[in-house]
Motif scaffolding. Structure first.
Motif, PDB file in Angstrom:
ATOM      1  N   GLU A 173       0.837  -1.197   0.000  1.00 31.28           N
ATOM      2  CA  GLU A 173       0.000   0.000   0.000  1.00 31.28           C
ATOM      3  C   GLU A 173       0.871   1.245   0.000  1.00 31.28           C
ATOM      4  O   GLU A 173       2.070   1.190   0.266  1.00 31.28           O
ATOM      5  N   ILE A 206      -3.688   4.085  -1.803  1.00 32.61           N
ATOM      6  CA  ILE A 206      -3.514   3.048  -2.818  1.00 32.61           C
ATOM      7  C   ILE A 206      -3.224   1.719  -2.140  1.00 32.61           C
ATOM      8  O   ILE A 206      -2.410   1.649  -1.212  1.00 32.61           O
ATOM      9  N   PHE A 219      -4.405  -2.278  -8.915  1.00 30.16           N
ATOM     10  CA  PHE A 219      -4.468  -1.347  -7.789  1.00 30.16           C
ATOM     11  C   PHE A 219      -5.905  -0.873  -7.587  1.00 30.16           C
ATOM     12  O   PHE A 219      -6.694  -0.817  -8.531  1.00 30.16           O
ATOM     13  N   ALA A 248      -7.493   2.684  -6.029  1.00 26.68           N
ATOM     14  CA  ALA A 248      -7.115   4.030  -5.595  1.00 26.68           C
ATOM     15  C   ALA A 248      -8.339   4.749  -5.053  1.00 26.68           C
ATOM     16  O   ALA A 248      -9.444   4.609  -5.580  1.00 26.68           O
ATOM     17  N   CYS A 296       3.363   0.644  -6.040  1.00 25.78           N
ATOM     18  CA  CYS A 296       2.480   1.518  -5.258  1.00 25.78           C
ATOM     19  C   CYS A 296       3.135   2.862  -4.995  1.00 25.78           C
ATOM     20  O   CYS A 296       2.485   3.917  -5.064  1.00 25.78           O
ATOM     21  N   HIS A 330       1.530   6.299  -6.417  1.00 23.97           N
ATOM     22  CA  HIS A 330       1.178   7.348  -5.465  1.00 23.97           C
ATOM     23  C   HIS A 330       1.730   8.689  -5.935  1.00 23.97           C
ATOM     24  O   HIS A 330       1.046   9.722  -5.884  1.00 23.97           O
ATOM     25  N   ILE A 382      -5.672   0.104 -12.895  1.00 22.68           N
ATOM     26  CA  ILE A 382      -5.779   1.082 -11.816  1.00 22.68           C
ATOM     27  C   ILE A 382      -7.261   1.374 -11.634  1.00 22.68           C
ATOM     28  O   ILE A 382      -7.891   1.981 -12.504  1.00 22.68           O
TER      29      ILE A 382
END
Length: 739
Positions: free
Chosen positions: A12, A27, A92, A94, A231, A235, A261
């Motif tokens: 994360e 994330i 991921f 988000a 990640c 980010h 994503i």
């Protein structure tokens, strides 16, 4: 052949425990790859060690935040290439941070469980039967009160003091450590998924093994370090500190394996899509509607899905992958009995959607193309399994009707040809009814050939006029057949209870006697379609008379009466537009507009909320805007300029720009709104509406009515003073309903 065991390794990035700033992003993600965890470990460690050595790093195990930014990118490129080679994906979720304390404390385990759930759904479709999950542990630094709160909720256990030494203090707020129960969350997520129905698709993978470990302190699976680098980079991208476009992205350096994503706001619809495709008889329509709403959100840059473009686009990407793979599997594995059941269900769903007349047909079309009208394996399987000629004819009629709503003449012609082939075998009572509807819809298909190139307009208008006459003749002959079949004179029904002041006022204003015919929806629709054809040909008075005649057959159908009133309104508005100020409010227009429902949108500021609930109210809004343009005084103008200028997140503009509302009636509204604002000299605000109109046209089917309207809308958006000299009905001078 894909491995039956897949590995999911997660980490994360983002501040989950502290009050986040406005630019923060949370994330959770990592790698999802075919192959057992232990088998992948040795290869991935070699790749990771080699990449670290290449950039000159001597830190092992590596942690992304301890390396220079450029070194991190180069390492991530090497990891991405290895992941692509192994057939894996970056995945991921988000999310902008929650502001409320209670939600903030729980957001990590919730996001974590949601990603495990979606990863299992995706991997299961692509052949995974078991999952090895390797998550990084998450240790939160909280106040003592918060730590007790999360412990009571079962979100995370409080760690004994000896594991981290003394509690640390930051300012006046002492902090204690709690650790998320990642392994438990994995088990819970997969256990919940296992209780869902798998339908006709492959089942979800079961848990083969799970082992949580700390990435920063060593001993973790190499996949966790893969996830750490990814990640960390993502980010930075979503916070605006990194570039991620095309081949420049280290997550996809060769532009062949785009990362997934996913916006957390889209997870509910992704789960709904998967569940719809797993019904006993797969519900293609429901799944397609969910996919289309996500597509519309991306095209409209809808902040309700996510403020991050990459997350919006990634959500649609995985939705499309789920849809495509499920349809491919169903087309190969569905048995004929289930395929036939799916066809019956699809026909019912499509009929309900077409009857609602909301203006949203892209999702319906996707379902029809995949499950009936297209040339993909699933559609061919359903057509071959149905074994019911009446239903086959019905579905080709529905295909034609849906193609007409989308302005797709090419597909409409194919549907007509397929329908006629069903008729060649023989006629039945049910097929006779379908044939009548197809005769009517074929006329609409001909209307959809307009606007056309100027050298084709004359021929098309002559064909349309002749076809309208034949349609009226058919309606008259069918009416005589019905009378003969009854073998008695039809008894005139008492209409005292049905006679109301508004209906009488409309007929009086139009100069026609008030009275009903015996209800016959199909006959009335024949006349109504012919009236529209005559209006396209410029015969507005004849069109109006035929529209009134059609109205007489709709005594017991409020929906058809309302639609008919809208047609009458459009005919009168075309008359007003062409009169150039001589008759700005033709007799009967005010009354027709009332019967079409304009009073329901009387309060301009409530229009966005109403249209958000009822998409078909867009047709009413377009009547209001046409009236403001060409018949001022027939509808109140108060408040509309302010509403059209507002482009805030909850505005009418934002409502129409997102989701499944980016369709035909929105194009009309946007074009007319742009014209109205231009007349008020509000050119900057008008530009946004014209842009929306052109975007809807641009994303429509090649050769469709909407695509052919693009040059005219572009001409309007240029705000030129000269008028088009092209012939009415051409692409630079559309007429009647398309104007």
């Amino acid at each position: 052949m894909s491995s039956p065991v897949w590995t999911l390794a997660l980490d994360e990035s983002g501040n989950f425990e502290a009050e986040p700033g406005r630019e923060e992003v949370l994330i959770i993600g990592g790698v999802l790859c075919p192959g057992p965890a232990e088998q992948l470990a040795s290869v991935w460690e070699q790749v990771l060690r080699g990449a670290c050595k290449e950039v000159g790093g001597d830190l092992w195990p590596p942690h992304a935040v301890h390396l220079p930014r450029e070194s991190r990118k180069r390492i991530l490129e090497a990891l991405s290439r290895e992941l692509a080679r192994a057939g894996g994906r970056w995945i991921f979720v988000a999310e902008p941070p929650a502001s409320r304390n209670a939600l903030r404390l729980a957001i990590f385990p919730r996001m974590f469980g949601e990603l495990v759930d979606l990863s299992a759904r995706f991997a299961g479709l692509y052949g995974a039967r078991q999952l090895d999950v390797r998550p990084a542990t998450r240790t939160l630094s909280l106040t003592d009160e918060e730590a007790q709160n999360v412990s009571r909720r079962g979100i995370a256990p409080r760690l004994p003091p000896y594991e981290f030494g003394k509690d640390i203090s930051i300012g006046a707020a002492p902090k204690v450590r709690v650790r998320s129960v990642a392994e438990v969350e994995v088990r819970h997520a997969l256990d919940a998924l296992s209780r869902e129905e798998k339908g006709q698709l492959p089942g979800w993978p079961s848990l083969n093994s799970v082992q949580a470990s700390t990435a920063e302190y060593g001993g973790a699976h190499p996949g966790v370090f893969f996830a750490d680098f990814a990640c960390n980079f993502l980010h930075g991208v979503l916070r605006g500190g990194e570039a991620m476009e095309g081949a420049e992205s280290p997550l996809d350096p060769d532009a062949r394996n785009p990362p997934l994503i996913i916006a957390r706001g889209g997870l509910r619809r992704l789960r709904g899509l998967d569940r719809a495709l797993r019904e006993g008889a797969p519900d293609l329509w429901q799944a397609s509607q969910l996919l289309e709403s996500l597509v519309g959100d991306v095209r409209g840059n809808a902040p309700k899905l996510s403020p991050f473009r990459l997350a919006r686009e990634g959500t649609v990407h995985i939705a499309q992958l789920l849809w495509d793979k499920a349809c491919l599997v169903l087309g190969a594995d569905l048995n004929p009995h289930k395929a036939a059941a799916m066809g019956w269900g699809l026909s019912g769903r499509v009929q309900a959607a077409l009857a609602a007349k909301t203006g949203d047909y892209e999702g319906t079309w996707r379902a029809l193309a995949a499950g009936w009208a297209g040339e993909v394996p699933l559609a061919r399987l359903v057509r071959g399994s149905l074994g019911n000629r009446e239903l086959s004819a019905r579905m080709w009629r529905q295909t034609l009707e849906c193609a007409n709503h989308r302005g797709d003449v090419s597909m409409g012609r194919r549907a007509v040809a397929s329908f006629r082939r069903e008729m060649d075998v023989g006629l039945s009572f049910a097929l006779l009814s379908e044939r009548q509807q197809v005769d009517n819809l074929e006329q609409v298909m001909l209307q959809n050939c307009l606007p056309a190139e100027e050298d084709e307009v004359g021929r098309l208008l002559l064909e349309l006029e002749g076809s309208a006459s034949r349609l009226v003749k058919t309606a008259d002959e069918d009416g005589e057949l019905i009378a003969l079949a009854l073998r008695q004179q039809l008894v005139e029904r008492s209409t005292r209870e049905l006679e109301d002041a508004a209906e009488e006022a409309l007929m009086a204003a139009l100069g026609h006697a008030f009275g009903w015919q015996a209800p016959d929806l199909e006959r009335g629709r024949f006349y109504g379609t012919a009236a529209r054809s005559l209006a396209f040909c410029g015969r507005l008075e004849d069109a109006l008379a035929l529209g009134v005649k059609a109205r007489g057959f709709f005594m017991d159908s409020p929906r058809d009466l309302r639609f008919n009133a809208a047609i009458l309104s459009r005919i009168l508005l075309e008359k007003a537009r062409l009169s150039e100020g001589e008759h700005r409010c033709p007799s009967g227009l005010h009354e027709a507009l009332l019967r079409a429902g304009v009073e329901e949108l009387r309060k301009a500021r409530q229009s966005a909320e109403r249209i958000g609930r009822e998409a078909n109210m867009r047709f009413v809004l377009d009547l209001i805007l046409r009236s403001l343009l060409w018949a001022p005084g027939c509808v109140p103008s108060e408040g509309w300029t302010d509403v059209l200028c507002d482009q805030s997140p909850k505005s009418l503009f934002s409502t129409l720009s997102s989701g499944e509302l980016r369709s035909h009636p929105t194009e009309l509204i946007a074009r007319h709104a742009g014209e109205w604002l231009s007349r008020q000299q509000l050119h900057a605000e008008a530009r946004g509406w014209f842009t929306l109109s052109r975007e809807v046209c641009l994303h429509s089917t090649e050769g469709s009515v909407l695509r052919r309207l693009l040059p005219f809308t572009s001409w309007l958006a240029e705000m030129r003073a000269d008028r088009p000299q092209a012939r009415p009905g051409s692409i630079l001078n559309p007429s009647f309903e398309y104007r």
